[in-house]
Write an enzyme that holds these catalytic residues in place. Structure first.
Site, PDB file in Angstrom:
ATOM      1  N   ASP A 511       0.871  -1.166   0.000  1.00 28.12           N
ATOM      2  CA  ASP A 511       0.000   0.000   0.000  1.00 28.12           C
ATOM      3  C   ASP A 511       0.914   1.224   0.000  1.00 28.12           C
ATOM      4  O   ASP A 511       2.112   1.118   0.305  1.00 28.12           O
ATOM      5  CB  ASP A 511      -0.883  -0.024   1.259  1.00 28.12           C
ATOM      6  CG  ASP A 511      -1.782   1.193   1.337  1.00 28.12           C
ATOM      7  OD1 ASP A 511      -2.351   1.571   0.301  1.00 28.12           O
ATOM      8  OD2 ASP A 511      -1.893   1.775   2.430  1.00 28.12           O
ATOM      9  N   ASP A 694      -1.581  -0.690   6.196  1.00 26.59           N
ATOM     10  CA  ASP A 694      -1.719  -0.133   7.544  1.00 26.59           C
ATOM     11  C   ASP A 694      -3.115   0.353   7.861  1.00 26.59           C
ATOM     12  O   ASP A 694      -3.397   0.694   9.012  1.00 26.59           O
ATOM     13  CB  ASP A 694      -0.746   1.039   7.727  1.00 26.59           C
ATOM     14  CG  ASP A 694      -1.283   2.321   7.108  1.00 26.59           C
ATOM     15  OD1 ASP A 694      -1.792   2.256   5.981  1.00 26.59           O
ATOM     16  OD2 ASP A 694      -1.200   3.366   7.764  1.00 26.59           O
ATOM     17  N   ASP A 698      -7.242  -1.824   4.079  1.00 28.00           N
ATOM     18  CA  ASP A 698      -6.314  -2.900   3.729  1.00 28.00           C
ATOM     19  C   ASP A 698      -6.697  -4.226   4.384  1.00 28.00           C
ATOM     20  O   ASP A 698      -6.109  -5.259   4.069  1.00 28.00           O
ATOM     21  CB  ASP A 698      -4.888  -2.534   4.166  1.00 28.00           C
ATOM     22  CG  ASP A 698      -4.338  -1.352   3.391  1.00 28.00           C
ATOM     23  OD1 ASP A 698      -4.605  -1.270   2.185  1.00 28.00           O
ATOM     24  OD2 ASP A 698      -3.658  -0.513   4.000  1.00 28.00           O
TER      25      ASP A 698
END
Length: 797
Positions: A511, A694, A698
């Site tokens: 990410d 995080d 996600d």
């Protein structure tokens, strides 16, 4: 806390009869007791290391039943809530405890305990760690009590008690002392018996009368008997336990060899004919005990990481009640109380700073040795050290709810879940014992036809030399040492398959926001497109973003205005937020979500605000790269690991970050569902995927990846979905974890190769009569020591 001194009996509070002579020593004082039952129970509580019960209790105990056996009373004490607060944690609707188990020697012991307890109604999970001699147990408190579980373990011949670091150290010292006594006796006897054996083997007594030769045999018998009856006791007890419960443990062939050799040698001595093997008995016991002693030391070294964390908790704390300070036990602190932590002292509980500013040493939790500046409203954690100035802290979590308790629990849960390679190794070692007994029987039968006078000692050598102790230790010792090293780095693994899968992962997916970047956004530019002022649009954006946990939201928090209230806020992860202000629909998010064309050309992150579908403001946000992101990605590229950025950010900034980090594949502007589908597509193409994220958006994709990693500064939802948690904000720990996983895989393969290779080499030599029993004993012990020592390489920094 109850004051027993004013209530009569120290234990139950009932009046103490005149001239009562019953008492117990507690905290250096003699406490009066009303009856022998209360005296026995109080002594059991104190001797069991549970004296904190008398510090914590709020009501006196019930009068003791003198008819209950003391051993059962000791276990029943663990059902008291005041005592359970020290070691029992809640896991949803279940209770969870880590227990130490005495008497485990091999994988068969762990299998036996698990098999016997899994049938108990109300017990939902048990997994035994053969390296640390600990077990993780979960149960339904409405159906089962902790004392019932401990009693069930006792029925199969093992003693279990809740794990506490100080008690573990005491038991370790007692074990070492016991081993040293047994080794000392076996060593002295071995030296004495070997003097006669070498002389007899070398025919140094040629010409001496038979009665003197027989005399030396009797002396050897006398010297070897204490070794057999005392030094070798642990092997017999373990073998009997395995036989009674229908399992094949490694001590069965050892016990057969020792007892068989002793009985045959004693018969030969009494009858005055045949061979004697007293020197082999003594030497075998001596070498095997040394091997077990070294294994014990290795297990302790491997478990030191978790033990040391447990010892970080201070015993006392300064409790603030108004202007008054009280020095109280740290275990008695409660949520919302206020404590003062002076410079150089350890913080006693998780909390929030309400006054003061100082640097805090958090390396024991995060692995990062640079002190962290903490000021008002910053979170601090139990076990960390205040370095410079006094801090006033409001307690938020205590006991088993603190971060340090979570870390210890995660560490042991990871070790409790056996990876596929360990399950296979445990199964092989159990079957290997059965195969060894069959091979030994065949060897004895064959030599009875070839040379009957050699059949016994050759069979003895086969039993001793091929005992699969090293095979049973090959995998768990390596995994335990690797887990300890990861904890020292500030890397927590929640599932034990991680080390095995991480070493094979070939596609790392990242990410962007809060993972490759710091996640500390700031609003650098605001463009207005309506009649509202900059202060007003920032206030509206802040009111919406206070309902989001995403790092982008925190960029707007400083602009909160109490006079702006937004209703019916809906958070759409990966897209934006909607809400109503004075009856008008607000949208805050990316251009696609806001259904607007982007009128500005920007390399930064662009966030739009619309009111009733009309653009009123555009915000440009900046987010710097993590300091070690470049170095981390460079290592992965040099190792030919494929990397992909998978982000919900559809702005130009996504490609800009990817270019800086040399990430070739960028998939941006995707929803959580699209992220999940993308990872599934990679897996269908044969990739072993690792996902790093995080945020809330996600969580689904973290659950899908073969290995998932959450940054320590990320949200709790992401951490609960991840297999690995990086404490602190250093991305470079991921590269270190990968290198350690590869090294662990190599060492496990080396251990399995060494143990299996040794057995395959020694078996034909022993079966053909080329290995004397004492050499077999030495070889078997050394093979175990070599495997454990090889695993300890993983603890080196």
């Amino acid at each position: 806390m109850v004051n027993s001194d004013t209530l009569g009996c120290f234990h139950c509070g009932e009046p103490v009869p005149e001239n009562s002579h019953f008492s117990v020593e507690f905290d250096g004082d003699s406490k009066p007791m009303c009856c022998p039952g209360c005296e026995a129970v109080a002594e059991t509580i104190i001797k069991s290391g549970l004296s904190s019960y008398y510090h914590h209790r709020t009501e006196p105990a019930q009068k003791a039943d003198q008819l209950v056996p003391e051993a059962l009373q000791s276990l029943d004490l663990y059902d008291l809530e005041e005592i359970q607060n020290d070691f029992v944690a809640l896991n949803k609707d279940l209770q969870e405890v880590m227990v130490s188990i005495d008497g485990i020697t091999c994988a068969a012991c762990a299998w036996l305990i698990e098999k016997q307890l899994r049938v108990i109604p109300g017990l939902t999970f048990i997994n035994v760690n053969t390296t640390l001699h600990r077990a993780i147990i979960r149960w339904d408190p409405n159906q089962l009590k902790l004392s019932d579980i401990l009693k069930a373990i006792a029925t199969v011949g093992y003693r279990a008690h809740p794990f506490q670091a100080d008690d573990q150290e005491k038991q370790y010292r007692e074990q070492v002392k016991s081993y040293m006594k047994r080794i000392g006796l076996a060593g002295i006897a071995t030296m004495q018996v070997m003097m006669f054996a070498v002389a007899l083997y070398a025919d140094l007594f040629t010409g001496m009368e038979d009665q003197f030769r027989q005399y030396f045999r009797w002396v050897s018998l006398i010297m070897a008997t204490p070794v057999l009856l005392y030094s070798a006791q642990p092997f017999y007890f373990n073998a009997l336990r395995n036989i009674r419960n229908g399992t094949l443990g490694m001590d069965i062939p050892v016990s057969i060899a020792l007892l068989g050799a002793y009985i045959a040698s004693t018969y030969a001595t009494i009858m005055g004919t045949g061979e004697v093997f007293f020197e082999s008995i003594s030497m075998f016991t001596f070498f095997l005990l040394i091997g077990r002693m070294l294994e014990l030391r290795a297990r302790r070294k491997a478990s030191e990481s978790g033990n040391n964390l447990a010892k970080l908790m201070p015993k006392m704390a300064w409790l603030k009640e108004g202007d008054e300070l009280k020095h109280v036990p740290a275990k008695l602190l409660q949520v919302e109380q206020v404590v003062l932590v002076k410079p150089g002292e350890t913080i006693p509980a998780d909390g929030i700073i309400i006054a003061g500013k100082s640097t805090v040493e958090e390396s024991m939790l995060t692995g990062e040795h640079i002190p962290v500046l903490k000021q008002v409203e910053a979170a601090v954690y139990a076990g960390t050290i205040n370095l410079e100035s006094p801090l006033t802290i409001q307690v938020k979590e205590t006991g088993q709810s603190t971060l340090i308790a979570d870390i210890i629990r995660l560490q042991d849960l990871a070790q409790a879940e056996k990876p596929r390679i360990q399950v296979i190794a445990d199964l092989v070692s159990r079957y290997f014992v059965g195969a060894l007994l069959i091979v030994s029987a065949v060897t004895y039968t064959s030599w009875m036809f070839i040379a009957p006078e050699h059949a016994f000692w050759i069979t003895l050598s086969v039993l001793v030399a091929t005992c699969p102790c090293a095979l049973g230790l090959a995998t768990p010792t390596a995994l335990t040492c690797a887990t300890a090293s990861l904890n020292r780095l500030g890397v927590l693994i929640r599932k034990n398959h991680v080390l095995e899968t991480l070493a094979k992962a070939d596609h790392f997916i990242f990410d962007k926001t809060g993972t490759l970047t710091q996640g500390k956004f700031s609003v650098v530019n605001t463009y207005l497109y309506g009649e509202l002022s900059q202060e007003q649009v920032l206030g509206l954006a802040s009111a919406l973003e206070h309902h989001s946990e995403h790092p982008i939201g925190r960029a707007f928090h400083p602009f909160k205005q109490n006079n702006i209230q937004v209703d019916s806020v809906t958070n759409l992860p990966g897209e934006g937020l909607t809400g109503y202000y004075q009856g008008k629909l607000l949208r805050l998010g990316n251009p696609v979500f806001c259904q607007q064309a982007n009128p500005i050309d920007s390399q930064l992150l662009v966030i739009m605000l619309t009111i009733d579908a009309e653009l009123v403001a555009i915000f440009e946000l900046d987010d710097a790269l993590r300091n070690d992101a470049q170095a981390c990605l460079t290592q992965f590229h040099q190792a030919n690991v494929q990397t992909t950025m998978l982000t919900g950010d559809g702005s130009y900034q996504a490609q800009s970050v990817a270019d800086k980090l040399n990430i070739k594949q960028v998939i941006s502007g995707v929803t959580p569902a699209q992220k999940l589908a993308t990872v599934q597509n990679f897996q269908q193409q044969g990739s072993v995927t690792l996902m790093v994220g995080d945020g809330i958006n996600d969580a689904p994709v973290l659950s899908q990846a073969h290995v998932s990693v959450a940054i320590g500064s990320g949200t709790d939802v992401a951490k609960n979905s991840a297999d690995v948690i990086l404490l602190g904000d250093s991305l470079n720990k991921l590269a270190q974890a990968r290198n350690l996983a590869i090294k662990t895989r190599t060492i496990i393969r080396e251990n399995l190769g060494l143990s299996l290779g040794y057995n395959l080499l020694i078996l034909p030599l022993a079966a053909t009569g080329h290995v004397p029993p004492y050499i077999a004993a030495l070889g078997m012990s050394l093979s175990s020591v070599v495997v454990v020592s090889n695993s300890l390489r993983l603890l080196k920094k």
